[in-house]
Design a protein around this motif. Structure first.
Motif, PDB file in Angstrom:
ATOM      1  N   LEU A 376       0.761  -1.243  -0.111  1.00 39.00           N
ATOM      2  CA  LEU A 376       0.136  -0.183   0.186  1.00 39.00           C
ATOM      3  C   LEU A 376       0.852   1.286  -0.072  1.00 39.00           C
ATOM      4  CD1 LEU A 376      -2.833  -1.106   2.521  1.00 39.00           C
ATOM      5  CD2 LEU A 376      -2.939  -0.747   0.129  1.00 39.00           C
ATOM      6  N   ARG A 377       2.072   1.366   0.809  1.00 40.36           N
ATOM      7  CA  ARG A 377       2.743   2.212   1.101  1.00 40.36           C
ATOM      8  C   ARG A 377       3.588   2.644  -0.205  1.00 40.36           C
ATOM      9  NH1 ARG A 377       5.794   2.914   6.523  1.00 40.36           N
ATOM     10  NH2 ARG A 377       6.231   4.973   5.806  1.00 40.36           N
ATOM     11  N   ALA A 378       3.958   1.611  -0.867  1.00 38.12           N
ATOM     12  CA  ALA A 378       4.672   1.540  -2.214  1.00 38.12           C
ATOM     13  C   ALA A 378       3.853   2.058  -3.502  1.00 38.12           C
ATOM     14  CB  ALA A 378       5.454   0.166  -2.450  1.00 38.12           C
ATOM     15  N   PHE A 379       2.504   1.949  -3.343  1.00 35.64           N
ATOM     16  CA  PHE A 379       1.633   2.450  -4.159  1.00 35.64           C
ATOM     17  C   PHE A 379       0.985   3.497  -3.869  1.00 35.64           C
ATOM     18  CE2 PHE A 379       3.004  -1.626  -6.087  1.00 35.64           C
ATOM     19  CZ  PHE A 379       3.077  -1.364  -7.524  1.00 35.64           C
ATOM     20  N   GLY A 380       1.412   4.418  -2.928  1.00 34.48           N
ATOM     21  CA  GLY A 380       0.802   5.771  -2.807  1.00 34.48           C
ATOM     22  C   GLY A 380       0.000   5.987  -1.570  1.00 34.48           C
ATOM     23  N   CYS A 381      -0.355   4.776  -0.876  1.00 39.59           N
ATOM     24  CA  CYS A 381      -1.241   5.159   0.328  1.00 39.59           C
ATOM     25  C   CYS A 381      -0.319   5.722   1.589  1.00 39.59           C
ATOM     26  CB  CYS A 381      -1.780   3.745   0.600  1.00 39.59           C
ATOM     27  SG  CYS A 381      -2.891   3.947   2.087  1.00 39.59           S
ATOM     28  N   LYS A 382      -0.787   6.796   1.967  1.00 38.89           N
ATOM     29  CA  LYS A 382      -0.098   7.606   2.968  1.00 38.89           C
ATOM     30  C   LYS A 382      -0.769   7.169   4.516  1.00 38.89           C
ATOM     31  CE  LYS A 382       2.613   9.574   0.302  1.00 38.89           C
ATOM     32  NZ  LYS A 382       3.723   9.384   0.049  1.00 38.89           N
ATOM     33  N   ARG A 383      -1.854   6.680   4.578  1.00 32.74           N
ATOM     34  CA  ARG A 383      -2.568   6.318   5.672  1.00 32.74           C
ATOM     35  C   ARG A 383      -3.101   4.851   5.968  1.00 32.74           C
ATOM     36  NH1 ARG A 383      -4.067  10.697   3.169  1.00 32.74           N
ATOM     37  NH2 ARG A 383      -6.004   9.293   2.174  1.00 32.74           N
ATOM     38  N   VAL A 384      -2.203   4.356   6.672  1.00 33.88           N
ATOM     39  CA  VAL A 384      -2.515   2.831   6.976  1.00 33.88           C
ATOM     40  C   VAL A 384      -2.673   2.731   8.359  1.00 33.88           C
ATOM     41  CG1 VAL A 384      -1.939   0.390   6.535  1.00 33.88           C
ATOM     42  CG2 VAL A 384      -1.304   2.234   4.913  1.00 33.88           C
ATOM     43  N   GLY A 385      -3.762   1.875   8.858  1.00 32.81           N
ATOM     44  CA  GLY A 385      -3.918   1.681  10.192  1.00 32.81           C
ATOM     45  C   GLY A 385      -4.260   0.350  10.405  1.00 32.81           C
ATOM     46  N   TRP A 386      -4.161  -0.192  11.638  1.00 31.18           N
ATOM     47  CA  TRP A 386      -4.270  -1.714  11.884  1.00 31.18           C
ATOM     48  C   TRP A 386      -4.486  -1.710  13.415  1.00 31.18           C
ATOM     49  CZ3 TRP A 386       0.407  -0.001   9.689  1.00 31.18           C
ATOM     50  CH2 TRP A 386       1.339   0.098  10.646  1.00 31.18           C
ATOM     51  N   ASP A 387      -5.086  -3.147  13.780  1.00 30.31           N
ATOM     52  CA  ASP A 387      -5.374  -3.452  14.896  1.00 30.31           C
ATOM     53  C   ASP A 387      -4.199  -3.270  15.904  1.00 30.31           C
ATOM     54  OD1 ASP A 387      -5.947  -5.252  17.487  1.00 30.31           O
ATOM     55  OD2 ASP A 387      -7.845  -4.764  16.517  1.00 30.31           O
ATOM     56  N   ASN A 388      -4.440  -2.810  17.209  1.00 31.75           N
ATOM     57  CA  ASN A 388      -3.120  -2.666  18.231  1.00 31.75           C
ATOM     58  C   ASN A 388      -2.167  -3.870  18.400  1.00 31.75           C
ATOM     59  OD1 ASN A 388      -5.195  -3.900  19.696  1.00 31.75           O
ATOM     60  ND2 ASN A 388      -5.313  -2.509  21.308  1.00 31.75           N
ATOM     61  N   VAL A 389      -2.936  -5.030  18.284  1.00 26.40           N
ATOM     62  CA  VAL A 389      -2.068  -6.360  18.451  1.00 26.40           C
ATOM     63  C   VAL A 389      -1.142  -6.463  17.442  1.00 26.40           C
ATOM     64  CG1 VAL A 389      -4.065  -7.426  19.825  1.00 26.40           C
ATOM     65  CG2 VAL A 389      -3.689  -7.847  17.240  1.00 26.40           C
ATOM     66  N   LEU A 390      -1.125  -5.752  16.467  1.00 27.33           N
ATOM     67  CA  LEU A 390      -0.097  -6.089  15.319  1.00 27.33           C
ATOM     68  C   LEU A 390       0.978  -5.253  15.245  1.00 27.33           C
ATOM     69  CD1 LEU A 390      -2.636  -6.153  12.408  1.00 27.33           C
ATOM     70  CD2 LEU A 390      -1.560  -8.101  13.542  1.00 27.33           C
ATOM     71  N   GLY A 391       1.055  -4.188  16.238  1.00 20.33           N
ATOM     72  CA  GLY A 391       2.184  -3.548  16.553  1.00 20.33           C
ATOM     73  C   GLY A 391       1.964  -1.934  16.485  1.00 20.33           C
ATOM     74  N   GLY A 393       3.010   2.081  15.080  1.00 18.87           N
ATOM     75  CA  GLY A 393       3.339   2.751  13.925  1.00 18.87           C
ATOM     76  C   GLY A 393       2.072   3.010  12.986  1.00 18.87           C
ATOM     77  N   ALA A 394       0.928   2.757  13.503  1.00 18.61           N
ATOM     78  CA  ALA A 394      -0.428   2.732  12.754  1.00 18.61           C
ATOM     79  C   ALA A 394      -0.750   4.007  12.432  1.00 18.61           C
ATOM     80  CB  ALA A 394      -1.416   1.776  12.968  1.00 18.61           C
ATOM     81  N   PHE A 395      -1.486   4.362  11.537  1.00 21.26           N
ATOM     82  CA  PHE A 395      -2.146   5.793  11.309  1.00 21.26           C
ATOM     83  C   PHE A 395      -3.288   5.968  12.389  1.00 21.26           C
ATOM     84  CE2 PHE A 395      -5.743   8.006   9.208  1.00 21.26           C
ATOM     85  CZ  PHE A 395      -5.373   9.296   9.431  1.00 21.26           C
ATOM     86  N   THR A 396      -3.990   4.866  12.654  1.00 19.57           N
ATOM     87  CA  THR A 396      -4.911   4.733  13.678  1.00 19.57           C
ATOM     88  C   THR A 396      -5.317   3.096  14.062  1.00 19.57           C
ATOM     89  OG1 THR A 396      -7.161   5.394  14.414  1.00 19.57           O
ATOM     90  CG2 THR A 396      -6.723   4.575  12.069  1.00 19.57           C
ATOM     91  N   HIS A 397      -5.436   3.134  15.417  1.00 19.23           N
ATOM     92  CA  HIS A 397      -5.709   1.831  15.906  1.00 19.23           C
ATOM     93  C   HIS A 397      -7.346   1.743  16.044  1.00 19.23           C
ATOM     94  CE1 HIS A 397      -1.562   0.458  16.599  1.00 19.23           C
ATOM     95  NE2 HIS A 397      -1.460   1.622  17.155  1.00 19.23           N
ATOM     96  N   ASP A 398      -8.211   2.947  15.990  1.00 19.26           N
ATOM     97  CA  ASP A 398      -9.308   2.839  16.200  1.00 19.26           C
ATOM     98  C   ASP A 398     -10.241   2.316  14.810  1.00 19.26           C
ATOM     99  OD1 ASP A 398     -12.136   3.353  16.989  1.00 19.26           O
ATOM    100  OD2 ASP A 398     -11.803   5.380  16.764  1.00 19.26           O
ATOM    101  N   GLU A 399     -10.812   1.036  14.878  1.00 20.09           N
ATOM    102  CA  GLU A 399     -11.669   0.480  13.632  1.00 20.09           C
ATOM    103  C   GLU A 399     -12.841   1.316  13.289  1.00 20.09           C
ATOM    104  OE1 GLU A 399     -13.156  -3.905  12.319  1.00 20.09           O
ATOM    105  OE2 GLU A 399     -12.105  -3.743  14.254  1.00 20.09           O
TER     106      GLU A 399
END
Length: 675
Positions: A376-391, A393-399
Motif C-alpha cells: 500500500l505504501r509503495a503504491f501511494g497510500c499515506k494512511r494505513v491503520g491496523w489493530d493494536n495487537v499487530l504493533g 506505527g499505525a495511522f490509527t488503531h480505532d477501527e
C-alpha cells in the motif's frame, strides 16, 4: 627441431587443478578455502575429459581453473585467515593451561574483523552490475530476516538482515519503484525497477520456521556475510542518489514493539543540514507529523520546501511551449493489422504513486500486516491503520475511525451491519472503539487481501465487489507469464476462447454422462464400466481412423480395389454426414431400449438435441476439412520438415486438448453455479 611437449604441462592438465591441490597451494584449511571462493565468486569447473585433467581423478573430484587459484594467491584475506588460525591456536593453548582470562582477552582484542569492501568494488566495477546481481542477495537476506535465532544463526545476523531489508523497502516506498507482486506457495514474489534494471526477489511467509539439521548454515552464513555488505553499499548509493540521509535513524524500542517500517525515520540531506544545531528533525511517518519541533526548525524546513517547489516551477516555465509533453508513458502500436503484438511498457512511478493515494486503509488482525502495508505504501497510500495487537506505527488503531475508506479482511461474509458501537478497549490510556467479528461499519468497503495484489499487477483499481468477504476469488495468476494463443486463459471469458460450435456441443455430452450415471445406479456399475470401456475403445478407434484418414485414402491400391469391387467411393461430406446421422439414430434407439429395460421414462430428442447434433456434425466436418488440408500440405514437404511439423502438430494438439478440457470443466462449474 621443434620443442617437445612434456606430459602434464599443457592442455587440460595445465588448465585445471583439483581442490586438494588448490588447498595445499594456498596453505589454508578447507573451510577457509570455501569461504574465500564464495567471497571472490570462484566456482568449481568441469573439464571435458577428467582423465586428461588428472589421471587419479574420479567423477567425484572437484576441479578449479588454475588461473583462478593463481589469482587467489594475491588476495589480502589470506593473511587474515592465517592470523585467525594462529590466534585460534593461542586461545586453545591458553584454555589447555586453564588460563581462561588470557583466552577471553585474546578472543576479544586479538580477533580482527574481516572486511569485504574491496571485494565488492572488485566484483562490481559499476553500480549497474551490483543491481543485476541483487536478486539472490535480497532473497537470501529476506530469508534470514524471518528465521528464528539459533546457535547456527545468531540474533545479531538476523537483526542486521532485517534492518537492511527494511531500509531497501523504504527506498522502494520513497521512489515508488515497486512494480509487481505475486502470492505463491513458496512465498511472496516482488519485482522492482531501479535505474532500468528489473530486480525480483522472494520473501517467505511469516510462519513458525523449523530449523533442520540437514542444512549447512555455515555455507549460507558465508553468503549472507557477503550479501549484507553488498546490500549496504547498494542502499547507501540509492539513498544518496535521491537526496536522503543514510543510514536512516532507527528506533530500537519502537522496533521491539513491532513497528517494523515505522521504526525508521527518513530524512533529506537538505533538512538534516539545516538542523545541525541539535534540534529534532521534522519527519512524516504513516500520515502523522512528529511533535516537538521548534518554530525556527519548522520555518527552515518550510523555506527549503518552498525553494524546491519554486525551482521546479522555474524549470517548467523554461520548457518551450512547442515541445510536446513527455510525462505520459509511450505505447507501441503495430504498423499493420497482421503485425506482431509489441510488448507494452510498465506503469511509471507517477502512476504507481497515485494508485492508492486517495484511500485510507485499515488492516484487520487476521490479515498479514507487513506485506499489505509495504504494498500500500509503495503504491501511494499515506494512511494505513491496523489493530493494536499487530504493533506500533499505525495511522490509527480505532477501527471505527470515519476516515477509513477500505478495510482488509480475511474472514467469512459478515452477518449484519453495525448500527451502534459494539464495545470499547483501553490502549495506552485511550478508549478505542472496536467492532466485534461478524459486524461491519456502514459506508466502508470491505475487501479481501488478493484485491491489493491483483490491482497492483493490473496497474488499476479492480472492482471491489468481486473481492468482497465470502466471495469466490478470481484466479490469482503470475503477472510475468502471459498466455499464448491456443492456451487456456482463466482471466478471459468462455465466449472469447471457445471454438465455433463448442458451446452447442457441450450439453449433449453432459446429458450422456447423466444418463450413464442413472443407468449405473439402476442396472449396476459393472455393466456401465464395460460400456464405458467399449465406448472409449470405439472413440479411440474413430480418432485413429480420422488421424490416418489421408494415408488410407491416399493409397492408390486400396482405392483401385474399392472401385473394382463395385463399392461406393468417397463422394463428399454429404455422404459422411448421412452415415453420421444413421449412427446417431442407432445410438438413440439403443438408449431408448436401455431406458425401457431400466424402467425409466424415455426422453425423446427435442429441438435442443437436434441443434447439438448439427453443431457436432459441423465441427466434425470442419475438423475433417482442416485435417485434409494439413495432409495435403505435408505431402509437399521434405522428410525433415515433415517430421518437424508433426512434432509441432503433436504438441499443439496436446495443448488444444488440455485447453478444451479446462474450458469444459469451467463450463460445468458455471452452469452449476447458475442453477
Amino acid at each position: 627441431m621443434a620443442k617437445q611437449k612434456k606430459k602434464g604441462q599443457s592442455g587440460q592438465a595445465k588448465n585445471y587443478i583439483t581442490r586438494t591441490q588448490a588447498v595445499r597451494k594456498l596453505q589454508i584449511s578447507l573451510p577457509d578455502f570455501r569461504r574465500l571462493c564464495i567471497f571472490k565468486g570462484i566456482y568449481p569447473r568441469e573439464p571435458r575429459n577428467i582423465k586428461k585433467a588428472s589421471k587419479s581423478a574420479t567423477h567425484s573430484t572437484t576441479f578449479y581453473y588454475t588461473k583462478d587459484i593463481q589469482y587467489l594467491l594475491h588476495e589480502p584475506l589470506l593473511g587474515k585467515f592465517r592470523e585467525q588460525k594462529a590466534l585460534e591456536k593461542k586461545i586453545a593453548r591458553s584454555l589447555g593451561r586453564n588460563e581462561v582470562q588470557d583466552a577471553v582477552r585474546l578472543e576479544k582484542h586479538g580477533m580482527r574483523k574481516v572486511k569485504l569492501d574491496h571485494i565488492v568494488r572488485e566484483r562490481y566495477p559499476t553500480f549497474v552490475d551490483a543491481l543485476r546481481d541483487l536478486d539472490d542477495a535480497l532473497s537470501l537476506l529476506f530469508l534470514f530476516a524471518n528465521l528464528p535465532s539459533t546457535t547456527e544463526v545468531p540474533a545479531r545476523v538476523i537483526s542486521r538482515c532485517q534492518r537492511l531489508c527494511h531500509e531497501f523497502e523504504h527506498f522502494l516506498i520513497a521512489t515508488n519503484s515497486l512494480r509487481k507482486s505475486f502470492l505463491s506457495i513458496k512465498g511472496i514474489y516482488y519485482q522492482a525497477t531501479i535505474q532500468g534494471q528489473d530486480i525480483m526477489w522472494l520473501v517467505p511467509y511469516k510462519f513458525v520456521q523449523r530449523v533442520t539439521q540437514d542444512v549447512d548454515y555455515r555455507i549460507m552464513g558465508t553468503f549472507v556475510e557477503f550479501y549484507y555488505t553488498l546490500l549496504g553499499f547498494v542502499n547507501y548509493r540509492l539513498y544518496t542518489s535521491i537526496g536522503l540521509v543514510y543510514p536512516p535513524k532507527f528506533d530500537t524500542a519502537s522496533d521491539e514493539r513491532g513497528a517494523e517500517l515505522a521504526a525508521f525515520t527518513i530524512e533529506g540531506r537538505q533538512v538534516a543540514g539545516a538542523i545541525e544545531q541539535g534540534q529534532e528533525p521534522h519527519t512524516i511517518a504513516n500520515g502523522h507529523a512528529q511533535n516537538g519541533n521548534t518554530e525556527l526548525v519548522q520555518a527552515q524546513i518550510d523555506k527549503i520546501a518552498q525553494e524546491t517547489v519554486q525551482e521546479q516551477m522555474v524549470g517548467q516555465e523554461e520548457q518551450p511551449e512547442d515541445q510536446p509533453e513527455t510525462d505520459g508513458i509511450d505505447t507501441f502500436t503495430p504498423a499493420a493489422p497482421e503485425g506482431d503484438t509489441l510488448p507494452q511498457p510498465d506503469v511509471t512511478s507517477e502512476d504507481a504513486a497515485r494508485l492508492f493515494s486517495d484511500f485510507t486503509f485499515f488492516i484487520s488482525r487476521e490479515a498479514p500486516r507487513h506485506p499489505i502495508e509495504f504494498l500500500l505504501r509503495a503504491f501511494g497510500c499515506k494512511r494505513v491503520g491496523w489493530d493494536n495487537v499487530l504493533g506500533e506505527g499505525a495511522f490509527t488503531h480505532d477501527e471505527t475511525d470515519p476516515r477509513i475508506t477500505h478495510q482488509i479482511v480475511d474472514r467469512p461474509a459478515p452477518a449484519q451491519a453495525l448500527h451502534s458501537l459494539q464495545g470499547q478497549e483501553e490502549v495506552n490510556g485511550q478508549n478505542l472503539q472496536i467492532v466485534k467479528p461478524g459486524f461491519i461499519m456502514p459506508g466502508r468497503i470491505y475487501v479481501q487481501p488478493q484485491w491489493i495484489w491483483d490491482s497492483v499487477n493490473e496497474g488499476k483499481l479492480l472492482p471491489t465487489n468481486v473481492y468482497a468477504p465470502g466471495e469466490t476469488l478470481p484466479p490469482h495468476l503470475s503477472p510475468w507469464i502471459k498466455p499464448t494463443s491456443g492456451q487456456y486463459d482463466p482471466r478471459a471469458t468462455l465466449e472469447e476462447q471457445e471454438l465455433e460450435g463448442e458451446t452447442a456441443a457441450a450439453p449433449h455430452g453432459e446429458e450422456e454422462e447423466e444418463e450413464a450415471e442413472e443407468v449405473g445406479h439402476i442396472v449396476g456399475n459393472d455393466d456401465v464400466e464395460d460400456n464405458e470401456h467399449s465406448e472409449e475403445d470405439g472413440d479411440d478407434g474413430d480418432e485413429e481412423i480420422d488421424a490416418g484418414d489421408m494415408d488410407v485414402a491416399g493409397s492408390e491400391g486400396e482405392s483401385e480395389d474399392l472401385d473394382e469391387d463395385g463399392r461406393d467411393a468417397f463422394a463428399g461430406f454429404e455422404d459422411a454426414a448421412e452415415e453420421t446421422s444413421d449412427l446417431d439414430e442407432e445410438a438413440q434407439h439403443q438408449k431408448e431400449l436401455e431406458a425401457e429395460a431400466a424402467g425409466r421414462a424415455v426422453r425423446p430428442d427435442g429441438n435442443g438435441t437436434n441443434k447439438n447434433n448439427k453443431a457436432i456434425k459441423a465441427r466434425q466436418l470442419e475438423r475433417t476439412k482442416k485435417d485434409e488440408e494439413i495432409e495435403r500440405q505435408k505431402m509437399m514437404m521434405s522428410n525433415k520438415k515433415r517430421k518437424l511439423f508433426e512434432k509441432m502438430q503433436y504438441s499443439n494438439n496436446k495443448r488444444d486438448v488440455q485447453a478444451e478440457k479446462l474450458r469444459s470443466k469451467r463450463r460445468k462449474l458455471e452452469a452449476t453455479g447458475k442453477r
